[in-house]
Design a protein around this motif. Structure first.
Motif, PDB file in Angstrom:
ATOM      1  N   ALA A 116       0.842  -1.198   0.000  1.00 34.58           N
ATOM      2  CA  ALA A 116       0.000   0.000   0.000  1.00 34.58           C
ATOM      3  C   ALA A 116       0.880   1.251   0.000  1.00 34.58           C
ATOM      4  N   TYR A 117       1.968   1.207   0.767  1.00 35.55           N
ATOM      5  CA  TYR A 117       2.907   2.330   0.864  1.00 35.55           C
ATOM      6  C   TYR A 117       3.629   2.580  -0.464  1.00 35.55           C
ATOM      7  N   LEU A 118       3.968   1.507  -1.176  1.00 33.88           N
ATOM      8  CA  LEU A 118       4.702   1.629  -2.441  1.00 33.88           C
ATOM      9  C   LEU A 118       3.827   2.120  -3.600  1.00 33.88           C
ATOM     10  N   ARG A 119       2.530   2.309  -3.354  1.00 34.52           N
ATOM     11  CA  ARG A 119       1.648   2.881  -4.380  1.00 34.52           C
ATOM     12  C   ARG A 119       1.882   4.381  -4.541  1.00 34.52           C
ATOM     13  N   LYS A 120       2.588   4.986  -3.608  1.00 35.45           N
ATOM     14  CA  LYS A 120       2.832   6.436  -3.654  1.00 35.45           C
ATOM     15  C   LYS A 120       3.525   6.797  -4.966  1.00 35.45           C
ATOM     16  N   GLY A 121       2.953   7.739  -5.681  1.00 40.30           N
ATOM     17  CA  GLY A 121       3.496   8.153  -6.969  1.00 40.30           C
ATOM     18  C   GLY A 121       2.972   7.339  -8.137  1.00 40.30           C
ATOM     19  N   SER A 127      -6.408   8.397  -3.629  1.00 40.20           N
ATOM     20  CA  SER A 127      -6.431   6.935  -3.582  1.00 40.20           C
ATOM     21  C   SER A 127      -5.343   6.408  -2.655  1.00 40.20           C
ATOM     22  N   PHE A 128      -4.136   6.970  -2.773  1.00 41.22           N
ATOM     23  CA  PHE A 128      -3.025   6.530  -1.928  1.00 41.22           C
ATOM     24  C   PHE A 128      -3.358   6.673  -0.447  1.00 41.22           C
ATOM     25  N   TRP A 129      -3.817   7.868  -0.034  1.00 39.98           N
ATOM     26  CA  TRP A 129      -4.061   8.122   1.387  1.00 39.98           C
ATOM     27  C   TRP A 129      -5.259   7.350   1.915  1.00 39.98           C
ATOM     28  N   LEU A 175     -12.873   2.378  -1.069  1.00 39.54           N
ATOM     29  CA  LEU A 175     -13.032   3.741  -1.589  1.00 39.54           C
ATOM     30  C   LEU A 175     -11.749   4.196  -2.283  1.00 39.54           C
ATOM     31  N   GLY A 176     -10.596   3.868  -1.692  1.00 37.52           N
ATOM     32  CA  GLY A 176      -9.309   4.214  -2.304  1.00 37.52           C
ATOM     33  C   GLY A 176      -9.095   3.519  -3.634  1.00 37.52           C
ATOM     34  N   VAL A 177      -9.479   2.248  -3.718  1.00 38.74           N
ATOM     35  CA  VAL A 177      -9.349   1.498  -4.970  1.00 38.74           C
ATOM     36  C   VAL A 177     -10.270   2.102  -6.026  1.00 38.74           C
ATOM     37  N   LEU A 178     -11.470   2.499  -5.633  1.00 41.04           N
ATOM     38  CA  LEU A 178     -12.412   3.096  -6.579  1.00 41.04           C
ATOM     39  C   LEU A 178     -11.935   4.458  -7.089  1.00 41.04           C
ATOM     40  N   GLU A 180      -8.838   5.192  -7.609  1.00 41.07           N
ATOM     41  CA  GLU A 180      -7.501   4.998  -8.168  1.00 41.07           C
ATOM     42  C   GLU A 180      -7.425   5.382  -9.638  1.00 41.07           C
ATOM     43  N   ASN A 181      -6.431   6.186  -9.938  1.00 40.42           N
ATOM     44  CA  ASN A 181      -6.036   6.452 -11.316  1.00 40.42           C
ATOM     45  C   ASN A 181      -4.620   7.006 -11.298  1.00 40.42           C
ATOM     46  N   ARG A 182      -4.051   7.131 -12.452  1.00 41.97           N
ATOM     47  CA  ARG A 182      -2.675   7.623 -12.547  1.00 41.97           C
ATOM     48  C   ARG A 182      -2.581   9.075 -12.107  1.00 41.97           C
ATOM     49  N   PRO A 183      -1.492   9.448 -11.412  1.00 42.27           N
ATOM     50  CA  PRO A 183      -1.336  10.851 -11.035  1.00 42.27           C
ATOM     51  C   PRO A 183      -1.040  11.719 -12.251  1.00 42.27           C
ATOM     52  N   ILE A 184      -1.458  12.961 -12.176  1.00 42.16           N
ATOM     53  CA  ILE A 184      -1.163  13.903 -13.260  1.00 42.16           C
ATOM     54  C   ILE A 184       0.260  14.379 -13.107  1.00 42.16           C
TER      55      ILE A 184
END
Length: 194
Positions: A116-121, A127-129, A175-178, A180-184
């Motif tokens: 979960a932590y490695l999803r940052k970026g 979604s991450f938080w 809710l975080g998974v829903l 989820e998308n790529r960061p801008i």
């Protein structure tokens, strides 16, 4: 699960299935856990292994192919080491035959937190938080439950707090998974013709 199925726009079928598998294992585990509260330790152990399976499904779902620096994991590793040390010291004398299942469970809990932590970026910040806080609340629920069973069964309001943090964690993770998308990428500036 119904909320997830109605709201998800996930096109990757394998990622969608992993969430459904995880939620299904949690539901079945909940049934065994509730029936295990009447003193049947085998029900509790079976529920724990179902929860392990569910957390592994979540971990695989959060896995990404991006390379990461070991230095990025240092804060997480310090937190994980402190968490394992404190919980293990509190319950060690009462674990008996459950020592190895306990270690496996803790390892999977920390593995989930790591992915979960490695999803940052890799995903947007919301979604991450949401997922990070969801996994953290899951750790709180697990810790209260472990302390209730192996340390002091008289922890005040343990059933209410376990269920509160457990339900909150599942809601925030989904809710975080829903969300989820790529960061801008703000580093790419548009070139303006003069």
């Amino acid at each position: 699960m119904i909320f997830y199925l109605f709201k998800t726009k996930q096109k990757n079928i394998s990622k969608k299935r992993l969430i459904i598998y995880a939620l299904s294992l949690f539901i079945i585990g909940d049934v065994f856990f509730i029936t295990g509260n009447s003193g049947k330790m085998t029900h509790f152990v079976f529920a724990a292994f179902l929860f392990i399976g569910a957390k592994i499904c979540y971990s695989i779902r959060f896995l990404n192919s991006k390379d990461f620096k070991i230095s990025k994991l240092v804060p997480f590793l310090l937190f994980g080491f402190a968490y394992m040390t404190i919980i293990t010291n509190l319950v060690y004398n009462n674990l008996g035959y459950y020592f190895f299942p306990f270690l496996i469970y803790l390892f999977v809990v920390l593995l989930l937190m790591q992915f979960a932590y490695l999803r940052k970026g890799e995903v947007n910040e919301l979604s991450f938080w949401l997922v990070i806080f969801g996994v953290f609340f899951s750790m709180i629920a697990d810790s209260i439950n472990i302390l209730k069973i192996f340390y002091d069964p008289l922890i005040a309001y343990n059933k209410i707090t376990v269920m509160f943090f457990y339900c909150l964690s599942q809601y925030m993770i989904i809710l975080g998974v829903l969300q989820e998308n790529r960061p801008i990428n703000n580093n790419k500036k548009l070139k303006v013709k003069r």
